[in-house]
Design a protein around this motif. Structure first.
Motif, PDB file in Angstrom:
ATOM      1  N   PHE A  56      70.574  25.102  18.954  1.00  0.00           N
ATOM      2  CA  PHE A  56      70.664  25.623  20.314  1.00  0.00           C
ATOM      3  C   PHE A  56      69.913  24.750  21.325  1.00  0.00           C
ATOM      4  O   PHE A  56      69.825  25.108  22.499  1.00  0.00           O
ATOM      5  N   GLU A  60      69.856  24.847  25.542  1.00  0.00           N
ATOM      6  CA  GLU A  60      68.683  24.822  26.422  1.00  0.00           C
ATOM      7  C   GLU A  60      68.809  23.694  27.445  1.00  0.00           C
ATOM      8  O   GLU A  60      68.433  23.858  28.604  1.00  0.00           O
ATOM      9  N   GLU A  86      77.780  33.769  19.832  1.00  0.00           N
ATOM     10  CA  GLU A  86      76.405  33.340  19.545  1.00  0.00           C
ATOM     11  C   GLU A  86      75.734  32.790  20.799  1.00  0.00           C
ATOM     12  O   GLU A  86      74.557  33.065  21.063  1.00  0.00           O
ATOM     13  N   ARG A  89      74.855  35.679  23.160  1.00  0.00           N
ATOM     14  CA  ARG A  89      73.658  36.404  22.687  1.00  0.00           C
ATOM     15  C   ARG A  89      72.395  35.614  22.999  1.00  0.00           C
ATOM     16  O   ARG A  89      71.387  36.183  23.430  1.00  0.00           O
ATOM     17  N   TYR A  90      72.429  34.317  22.774  1.00  0.00           N
ATOM     18  CA  TYR A  90      71.257  33.477  23.044  1.00  0.00           C
ATOM     19  C   TYR A  90      70.909  33.521  24.535  1.00  0.00           C
ATOM     20  O   TYR A  90      69.726  33.578  24.904  1.00  0.00           O
TER      21      TYR A  90
END
Length: 344
Positions: A56, A60, A86, A89-90
């Motif tokens: 991830f 970012e 996914e 959600r992050y």
């Protein structure tokens, strides 16, 4: 030597929140739809330029990119991904104003071994094809890498020229030719293109501006180049989307399409903190900075409560100044190491 204090402080007045239309588009006669690919495959070969084990980390970087785009009045970033649930959600833990839009990519028809270098980057073609089909009249798709930072909005006259020609791309032939040899780079381009090119150019993948009409021509051409690329992938100097998209852009250029050079117009600059030969003042005038060697810096910025492009810029200045000191020492060490290795 330039004045580092001037560089550190000179950017501050240009980085500020500006009000822009609720629609999220800049009214210049040609509006942009910024997008970036976050393609997550834990069992594939990642980018050699990314040292993070967290998949991830690219998301970012995209958060920081989105915050910087909105800070200069450009529209919100759309993150195209193969795992939208996914990613969503992050992003749930991210402040709403910093949260990019998310688009689920449809399954790709591109087939590659998962151990291919820059594996995920190849699917940028899917993003271009799928988002390009959604563009409205007067819109330009702005394809970006995640490890980028917006410093200022894009010149409106330049956007209008890109809209008129259909495309603006980042010509980095000078960097590629000098780094790897012009004969080798041109041979790779012509191998992937399948023909001898009139004026071979290598285009960086960090930014592309394209209209919907141009994308309709680019996509089938790039798919054909990809098939040739896939057959000779182990013989090429470069793996990744730049190889087959550059080949396609060359073919369309040879067919009569004019391509606006986004680098010459300082829409974008590619800056490695270890390269100290170019004056940082040139980069300060760019709308977008590509920072492939500063991914961790961008990731940390995503976690800061308040976004500050000026803070990132000051960090770049410090790294640049340190490398100006270290670079002569590195050259001296290399001059002693090479003879002992038996190389000439």
């Amino acid at each position: 030597m330039f004045d580092a204090a001037l560089l550190r402080n000179g950017l501050v007045p240009t980085i500020r929140q500006i009000d822009h239309p609720a629609s999220g588009y800049v009214h210049t006669g040609a509006s942009v739809v910024p997008c970036a690919l976050v393609y997550l495959e834990t069992d594939s070969a990642g980018s050699p330029n990314c040292k993070s084990a967290d998949p991830f980390c690219y998301l970012e970087q995209a958060i920081t990119l989105n915050r910087s785009l909105e800070a200069v009045g450009l529209p919100r970033l759309t993150v195209a991904t193969n795992v939208a649930d996914e990613v969503t959600r992050y992003l749930g833990k991210v402040d709403g104003d910093s949260r990019p839009n998310v688009l689920q990519l449809t399954p790709s028809g591109l087939t590659l071994p998962r151990n291919t270098r820059f594996y995920s980057a190849h699917f940028k073609l899917d993003m271009i094809e799928q988002l390009g089909a959604m563009l409205r009249e007067g819109e330009l798709l702005m394809v970006l890498d995640t490890d980028m930072l917006a410093l200022r909005t894009v010149n409106k006259e330049l956007l209008q020229r890109c809209q008129a020609t259909g495309v603006g791309a980042f010509d980095i032939s000078d960097q590629e030719f000098s780094a790897y040899g012009d004969a080798r780079v041109i041979d790779d381009l012509e191998t992937v293109a399948g023909v001898r090119l009139h004026n071979p150019r290598w285009f960086g993948g960090e930014v592309l501006l394209a209209s919907g009409e141009f994308i309709k021509e680019l996509v089938p051409c790039a798919h054909a180049c990809f098939e040739r690329y896939r057959r000779v992938i182990n013989e090429l100097n470069h793996n990744g989307d730049e190889a087959f998209i550059s080949a396609a852009l060359n073919l369309l250029s040879d067919a009569g399409h004019q391509i606006i050079d986004l680098g010459a117009n300082r829409v974008v600059g590619r800056h490695w903190s270890g390269n100290t030969h170019r004056d940082l003042r040139w980069f300060k005038g760019c709308s977008l900075l590509h920072l492939p060697g500063c991914k961790r810096l961008l990731e940390r910025q995503a976690r800061r409560p308040v976004f500050s492009a000026a803070h990132v810029w000051r960090s770049l200045v410090v790294r640049h100044e340190l490398n100006r000191t270290v670079w002569p020492l590195r050259r001296w060490v290399r001059s002693w190491v090479r003879p002992s290795s038996g190389r000439r």
